[in-house]
Design a protein around this motif. Sequence first.
Motif, PDB file in Angstrom:
ATOM      1  N   TRP A  35       0.855  -1.206   0.000  1.00 53.31           N
ATOM      2  CA  TRP A  35       0.000   0.000   0.000  1.00 53.31           C
ATOM      3  C   TRP A  35       0.884   1.248   0.000  1.00 53.31           C
ATOM      4  O   TRP A  35       0.683   2.161  -0.800  1.00 53.31           O
ATOM      5  CB  TRP A  35      -0.941   0.022   1.216  1.00 53.31           C
ATOM      6  CG  TRP A  35      -2.017   1.090   1.081  1.00 53.31           C
ATOM      7  CD1 TRP A  35      -3.294   0.898   0.609  1.00 53.31           C
ATOM      8  CD2 TRP A  35      -1.890   2.486   1.380  1.00 53.31           C
ATOM      9  NE1 TRP A  35      -3.969   2.094   0.586  1.00 53.31           N
ATOM     10  CE2 TRP A  35      -3.140   3.098   1.059  1.00 53.31           C
ATOM     11  CE3 TRP A  35      -0.890   3.301   1.870  1.00 53.31           C
ATOM     12  CZ2 TRP A  35      -3.390   4.457   1.220  1.00 53.31           C
ATOM     13  CZ3 TRP A  35      -1.129   4.669   2.032  1.00 53.31           C
ATOM     14  CH2 TRP A  35      -2.369   5.221   1.700  1.00 53.31           C
ATOM     15  N   ARG A 154      -2.101   5.773  10.576  1.00 60.13           N
ATOM     16  CA  ARG A 154      -1.500   5.176   9.377  1.00 60.13           C
ATOM     17  C   ARG A 154      -1.571   6.102   8.168  1.00 60.13           C
ATOM     18  O   ARG A 154      -0.813   5.934   7.208  1.00 60.13           O
ATOM     19  CB  ARG A 154      -2.185   3.846   9.045  1.00 60.13           C
ATOM     20  CG  ARG A 154      -3.613   3.993   8.555  1.00 60.13           C
ATOM     21  CD  ARG A 154      -4.199   2.676   8.108  1.00 60.13           C
ATOM     22  NE  ARG A 154      -5.548   2.880   7.581  1.00 60.13           N
ATOM     23  CZ  ARG A 154      -6.270   1.943   7.025  1.00 60.13           C
ATOM     24  NH1 ARG A 154      -5.796   0.708   6.947  1.00 60.13           N
ATOM     25  NH2 ARG A 154      -7.470   2.213   6.557  1.00 60.13           N
ATOM     26  N   PHE A 225      -3.460  16.661  -2.079  1.00 64.28           N
ATOM     27  CA  PHE A 225      -2.965  16.100  -3.340  1.00 64.28           C
ATOM     28  C   PHE A 225      -3.401  16.965  -4.526  1.00 64.28           C
ATOM     29  O   PHE A 225      -2.589  17.372  -5.361  1.00 64.28           O
ATOM     30  CB  PHE A 225      -3.528  14.676  -3.472  1.00 64.28           C
ATOM     31  CG  PHE A 225      -2.905  13.855  -4.568  1.00 64.28           C
ATOM     32  CD1 PHE A 225      -3.121  14.152  -5.905  1.00 64.28           C
ATOM     33  CD2 PHE A 225      -2.094  12.765  -4.262  1.00 64.28           C
ATOM     34  CE1 PHE A 225      -2.546  13.401  -6.915  1.00 64.28           C
ATOM     35  CE2 PHE A 225      -1.511  12.008  -5.264  1.00 64.28           C
ATOM     36  CZ  PHE A 225      -1.744  12.324  -6.589  1.00 64.28           C
ATOM     37  N   HIS A 256       9.184  18.802  -5.019  1.00 66.19           N
ATOM     38  CA  HIS A 256       9.018  18.391  -3.632  1.00 66.19           C
ATOM     39  C   HIS A 256       8.773  16.886  -3.584  1.00 66.19           C
ATOM     40  O   HIS A 256       8.022  16.342  -4.389  1.00 66.19           O
ATOM     41  CB  HIS A 256       7.840  19.140  -3.009  1.00 66.19           C
ATOM     42  CG  HIS A 256       7.588  18.741  -1.583  1.00 66.19           C
ATOM     43  ND1 HIS A 256       8.608  18.591  -0.679  1.00 66.19           N
ATOM     44  CD2 HIS A 256       6.443  18.446  -0.921  1.00 66.19           C
ATOM     45  CE1 HIS A 256       8.104  18.225   0.485  1.00 66.19           C
ATOM     46  NE2 HIS A 256       6.800  18.118   0.362  1.00 66.19           N
ATOM     47  N   ARG A 261       3.068   9.901  -7.165  1.00 65.53           N
ATOM     48  CA  ARG A 261       1.948  10.160  -8.087  1.00 65.53           C
ATOM     49  C   ARG A 261       1.803  11.654  -8.335  1.00 65.53           C
ATOM     50  O   ARG A 261       1.429  12.080  -9.427  1.00 65.53           O
ATOM     51  CB  ARG A 261       0.652   9.558  -7.519  1.00 65.53           C
ATOM     52  CG  ARG A 261       0.680   8.020  -7.515  1.00 65.53           C
ATOM     53  CD  ARG A 261      -0.632   7.442  -7.043  1.00 65.53           C
ATOM     54  NE  ARG A 261      -0.876   7.730  -5.645  1.00 65.53           N
ATOM     55  CZ  ARG A 261      -2.063   8.093  -5.130  1.00 65.53           C
ATOM     56  NH1 ARG A 261      -3.111   8.204  -5.919  1.00 65.53           N
ATOM     57  NH2 ARG A 261      -2.177   8.336  -3.849  1.00 65.53           N
ATOM     58  N   ILE A 262       2.089  12.484  -7.319  1.00 69.52           N
ATOM     59  CA  ILE A 262       2.057  13.942  -7.512  1.00 69.52           C
ATOM     60  C   ILE A 262       3.181  14.340  -8.485  1.00 69.52           C
ATOM     61  O   ILE A 262       2.978  15.117  -9.420  1.00 69.52           O
ATOM     62  CB  ILE A 262       2.237  14.690  -6.165  1.00 69.52           C
ATOM     63  CG1 ILE A 262       1.049  14.414  -5.238  1.00 69.52           C
ATOM     64  CG2 ILE A 262       2.412  16.197  -6.396  1.00 69.52           C
ATOM     65  CD1 ILE A 262       1.155  15.067  -3.858  1.00 69.52           C
TER      66      ILE A 262
HETATM   67  N1  COA Z   1      -2.250   1.836   4.688  1.00 71.53           N
HETATM   68  C1  COA Z   1      -3.361   1.265   4.233  1.00 71.53           C
HETATM   69  N2  COA Z   1      -4.485   1.962   3.976  1.00 71.53           N
HETATM   70  C2  COA Z   1      -4.453   3.266   4.188  1.00 71.53           C
HETATM   71  C3  COA Z   1      -3.327   3.948   4.681  1.00 71.53           C
HETATM   72  C4  COA Z   1      -2.192   3.164   4.937  1.00 71.53           C
HETATM   73  N3  COA Z   1      -1.035   3.690   5.382  1.00 71.53           N
HETATM   74  N4  COA Z   1      -3.605   5.249   4.779  1.00 71.53           N
HETATM   75  C5  COA Z   1      -4.872   5.415   4.378  1.00 71.53           C
HETATM   76  N5  COA Z   1      -5.386   4.218   4.032  1.00 71.53           N
HETATM   77  C6  COA Z   1      -6.714   3.913   3.543  1.00 71.53           C
HETATM   78  C7  COA Z   1      -7.736   4.937   3.918  1.00 71.53           C
HETATM   79  O1  COA Z   1      -8.216   4.684   5.204  1.00 71.53           O
HETATM   80  C8  COA Z   1      -8.774   4.763   2.850  1.00 71.53           C
HETATM   81  O2  COA Z   1      -9.594   3.677   3.213  1.00 71.53           O
HETATM   82  P1  COA Z   1     -11.174   3.727   2.933  1.00 71.53           P
HETATM   83  O3  COA Z   1     -11.297   3.872   1.457  1.00 71.53           O
HETATM   84  O4  COA Z   1     -11.631   2.446   3.494  1.00 71.53           O
HETATM   85  O5  COA Z   1     -11.653   4.949   3.672  1.00 71.53           O
HETATM   86  C9  COA Z   1      -7.964   4.313   1.627  1.00 71.53           C
HETATM   87  O6  COA Z   1      -6.687   3.907   2.117  1.00 71.53           O
HETATM   88  C10 COA Z   1      -7.761   5.416   0.625  1.00 71.53           C
HETATM   89  O7  COA Z   1      -7.362   6.571   1.319  1.00 71.53           O
HETATM   90  P2  COA Z   1      -7.110   7.894   0.587  1.00 71.53           P
HETATM   91  O8  COA Z   1      -6.773   8.940   1.571  1.00 71.53           O
HETATM   92  O9  COA Z   1      -8.228   8.142  -0.368  1.00 71.53           O
HETATM   93  O10 COA Z   1      -5.820   7.469  -0.245  1.00 71.53           O
HETATM   94  P3  COA Z   1      -5.060   8.291  -1.321  1.00 71.53           P
HETATM   95  O11 COA Z   1      -4.969   7.508  -2.552  1.00 71.53           O
HETATM   96  O12 COA Z   1      -5.525   9.714  -1.402  1.00 71.53           O
HETATM   97  O13 COA Z   1      -3.579   8.304  -0.695  1.00 71.53           O
HETATM   98  C11 COA Z   1      -2.161   9.793   0.478  1.00 71.53           C
HETATM   99  C12 COA Z   1      -3.362   8.905   0.561  1.00 71.53           C
HETATM  100  C13 COA Z   1      -1.953  10.482   1.808  1.00 71.53           C
HETATM  101  C14 COA Z   1      -0.943   8.943   0.162  1.00 71.53           C
HETATM  102  C15 COA Z   1      -2.380  10.825  -0.643  1.00 71.53           C
HETATM  103  O14 COA Z   1      -3.634  11.434  -0.497  1.00 71.53           O
HETATM  104  C16 COA Z   1      -1.342  11.892  -0.658  1.00 71.53           C
HETATM  105  O15 COA Z   1      -0.170  11.640  -0.874  1.00 71.53           O
HETATM  106  N6  COA Z   1      -1.758  13.153  -0.479  1.00 71.53           N
HETATM  107  C17 COA Z   1      -0.861  14.269  -0.519  1.00 71.53           C
HETATM  108  C18 COA Z   1      -0.055  14.243   0.720  1.00 71.53           C
HETATM  109  C19 COA Z   1       1.049  15.213   0.666  1.00 71.53           C
HETATM  110  O16 COA Z   1       1.697  15.372  -0.327  1.00 71.53           O
HETATM  111  N7  COA Z   1       1.274  15.844   1.783  1.00 71.53           N
HETATM  112  C20 COA Z   1       2.363  16.675   1.997  1.00 71.53           C
HETATM  113  C21 COA Z   1       2.211  17.965   1.312  1.00 71.53           C
HETATM  114  S1  COA Z   1       3.622  18.855   1.628  1.00 71.53           S
END
Ligand code: COA
Length: 329
Positions: A35, A154, A225, A256, A261-262
């Motif tokens: 994941w 998580r 994101f 950054h 994916r970003i």
């Molecule tokens: N392991 C397994 N599952 C996880 C998890 C982990 N570490 N973290 C979240 N999930 C789950 C969620 O609970 C969610 O479950 P659900 O669908 O049952 O509710 C599912 O995975 C999808 O979560 P989501 O938040 O939609 O995933 P995503 O594809 O958006 O990825 C990030 C999450 C955080 C990786 C992504 O949103 C991201 O990178 N965002 C930008 C963060 C960033 O760049 N921050 C810093 C800026 S400086």
Amino acid sequence: MIFHPVCIAGTGSYVPERVLTNAELATRVDTSEEWILTRTGIRERRIAAADETTSHMATHAARRALEQAGLTAAELELIIVATITPDTPTPATACYIQQNLGATRAVAFDISAACSGFLYAMKIAKRLIASGAFKNAIIIGAEKLSSVTNWDDRSTCVLFGDGAGAAVLRIAEPGEGSIIATEMGTDGTLTHLLQIPGGGTACPITAANVNEQLGTLRMLGKEVFKHAVNRMKEAAEKVIARAGLKAEDIACVIPHQANLRIIDAIADRLAVPNDRVFINLDKYGNTSAAAIAIALDEANRNGAFKRGDNIVLVVFGAGLTWAAAAIRW
Ligand code: COA
């Protein structure tokens, strides 16, 4: 008024020894190696020792940058540190670094712009040198994010790591490269997307709330994101246009290091091929202000670009903040 061209004369970085792998994280929270890798591109991150502060890491990075620049600490005139994890709320982490380096002449202060801080510092230092106020500066991005991570969450704990990166800026000699264009932006209507809610005046940590993890990072990942991709694309396009460049003129884009994916989405929108995009987040995760500084140093030392090449740096972080720079190396 004459404005001097300003170059980057040296870079340095430092990461702690301790490696925290995805496999180890999967034993602590409900996640999996698969994941984390597929959703973020991160394989492992570095975690500072208990007694290893932000200023310790920053000092190592700064010494390496000074050495490459051929500048002594005694000659240094300005130290700007970008961090959201200072050694102490006051004085500034930059003051500890000044002391560690013995840079007795240098004016030293911190700035707080989260992951965008290193490029905010670059613009400030560039302007202060260009105007003649200072002859040189060191800018440092340094973070001990492990100290503000909720290790039971998580959705955030898999993302962050510790480290430091630095760059020495000085007036460019004739024939040397320079920082050609810089861009910064802020959207304070989106402070809620990524923050550490407690520990400041809005929400002090008290005996009553000490167990609520208020002093750790909280993030609405999906929202962040979306904004990250749009803002970084716009900022990069602005500096590319201002520098009079086209996609094919850019030898290296250093984005950054938050999520692969970003990064892929930005490379795609800027029409820069993937082999010209520098990536090291697989090794370090997101180290906030340190991330682009470490990446710049590794790209520089690994030969990802050479003298005369055009490079573009672009960042995004809490605030929301974003910034970009186009540099002729
Ligand atoms: N392991 C397994 N599952 C996880 C998890 C982990 N570490 N973290 C979240 N999930 C789950 C969620 O609970 C969610 O479950 P659900 O669908 O049952 O509710 C599912 O995975 C999808 O979560 P989501 O938040 O939609 O995933 P995503 O594809 O958006 O990825 C990030 C999450 C955080 C990786 C992504 O949103 C991201 O990178 N965002 C930008 C963060 C960033 O760049 N921050 C810093 C800026 S400086």
